[in-house]
Design a protein around this motif. Sequence first.
Motif: not given
Length: 173
Positions: A102, A104, A116-118, A135, A137, A139, A148
């Motif tokens: 991830a 962040f 926030e993180a992907g 997988s 995103k 927040a 998202d």
Amino acid sequence: GQDMFSDAPNHALRTDIATISARPRGAYGLAQHLDINAFTTFRDSTLDFSELDITSGSARLLAKGKFALDTFVIDMKGRVRAGQIKPIASAFGAPARGRGQASFSIRGYAKSPRFEAGFQLSDLVYDNLPPAALSGKVAFAGGRLDLDQVRLKSDFGSVAAKGRINIAAPNQP
């Protein structure tokens, strides 16, 4: 160096800490060995992490950012990689295994920052469910979790989610 005689001197500290736990696995799935490498500077009430590297087993966190001690504002970003998530998931009582990574960011006042993180999890197995990939995103701020492009995909199909969950107010969308 150059700030030696200024009114607001620059203080720098480099740490390299290695620890060994007597127990096979520590809190939050940490391995017996924990290595912390950091380079920080302190100037004008701001602690600047230009390098923060924490490694434990197959997990690694790399981060950099600033924390203002006078306003309690944080601005940090980084990456996390877990070669095996089972020890971390087990620490929280979740029967999951797989690999993950991830990126962040954490910004805002320390009492209520925005996170926030992907993320990407692969070979994810939860309990007896078939392997999948997860997988997306996310927040989090002010008790609200925003999703998202969160996608769960396996050989049996896929499902995606996008929206907001108000965690601070249960039973409300």
